[in-house]
Design a protein around this motif. Structure first.
Motif, short mmCIF file in Angstrom:
data_model
loop_
_atom_site.label_atom_id
_atom_site.label_comp_id
_atom_site.label_asym_id
_atom_site.label_seq_id
_atom_site.Cartn_x
_atom_site.Cartn_y
_atom_site.Cartn_z
N GLN A 91 0.94 -1.02 -0.11
CA GLN A 91 0.08 -0.13 0.07
C GLN A 91 0.93 1.38 0.13
OE1 GLN A 91 -2.48 -0.25 3.35
NE2 GLN A 91 -4.19 -1.16 2.56
N THR A 92 1.89 1.29 1.01
CA THR A 92 2.78 2.54 0.97
C THR A 92 3.97 2.30 0.42
OG1 THR A 92 1.38 2.67 3.18
CG2 THR A 92 3.21 4.27 2.75
N SER A 93 4.35 3.27 -0.57
CA SER A 93 5.77 3.00 -1.18
C SER A 93 6.64 3.62 -0.31
CB SER A 93 5.65 3.78 -2.52
OG SER A 93 5.35 5.03 -2.48
N HIS A 94 6.36 4.73 0.57
CA HIS A 94 7.37 5.40 1.41
C HIS A 94 7.27 4.92 2.89
CE1 HIS A 94 3.38 7.22 2.19
NE2 HIS A 94 3.82 7.49 3.32
N LEU A 95 6.91 3.59 3.10
CA LEU A 95 6.88 3.37 4.33
C LEU A 95 8.47 2.88 4.75
CD1 LEU A 95 5.23 2.23 6.78
CD2 LEU A 95 5.27 -0.10 5.70
N THR A 96 8.95 3.17 6.08
CA THR A 96 10.28 2.78 6.50
C THR A 96 10.06 1.88 7.69
OG1 THR A 96 10.27 4.49 8.24
CG2 THR A 96 10.98 5.27 6.28
N ASN A 114 13.06 4.23 -3.57
CA ASN A 114 13.09 4.65 -4.88
C ASN A 114 13.42 3.71 -5.87
OD1 ASN A 114 13.55 6.31 -7.09
ND2 ASN A 114 15.01 7.75 -6.10
N ALA A 115 12.37 3.01 -6.53
CA ALA A 115 12.51 2.00 -7.33
C ALA A 115 13.05 2.33 -8.71
CB ALA A 115 11.30 1.02 -7.39
#
Length: 119
Positions: free
Chosen positions: A76-81, A115-116
């Motif tokens: 869901q979240t691409s910026h998840l750490t 950052n894919a």
């Protein structure tokens, strides 16, 4: 890891202590550590047995039941750490360390790059 000493030796040590000898003299007589004599005597008084406890084993994986949630959040979240995921798990009542989350993701083969596009 060394193996446990025999139950026969443990029984003789505990019997000597029960007969009234000091732990130090029993340890010297049988060639074992004083701490072992004390611990074996305590175990015998508590359980009635001199048999050793279980050695080794595996820890259960705390994040295994939450795998579906973790996969869903990563998709869901691409910026998840990792820290963000750890905080979300804490909000669900799962208290784990940052390293536990990292090891779980690595073991499961789950990866998420922030950052894919970059080579």
């Amino acid at each position: 890891m060394t193996r446990a000493l025999s139950n026969d030796l443990r029984g003789r040590v505990v019997a000597a202590v029960a007969a009234g000898q000091s732990c130090r003299s029993v340890a010297e007589r049988f060639g074992v550590a004083v701490s072992s004599v004390v611990k074996w005597s305590q175990r015998y008084r508590a359980t009635g047995s001199v048999a050793p406890g279980k050695m080794g084993g595996h820890r259960k994986r705390l994040l295994e039941p939450h795998r579906a949630f973790i996969v869903e959040r990563i998709n869901q979240t691409s910026h998840l750490t990792l820290h963000g995921l750890k905080e979300e798990l804490a909000a669900r009542g799962v208290k784990v360390s940052h390293n536990a989350v990292w090891l779980f993701l690595r073991r499961e083969g789950l990866r998420f790059k922030k950052n894919a596009v970059r080579p």
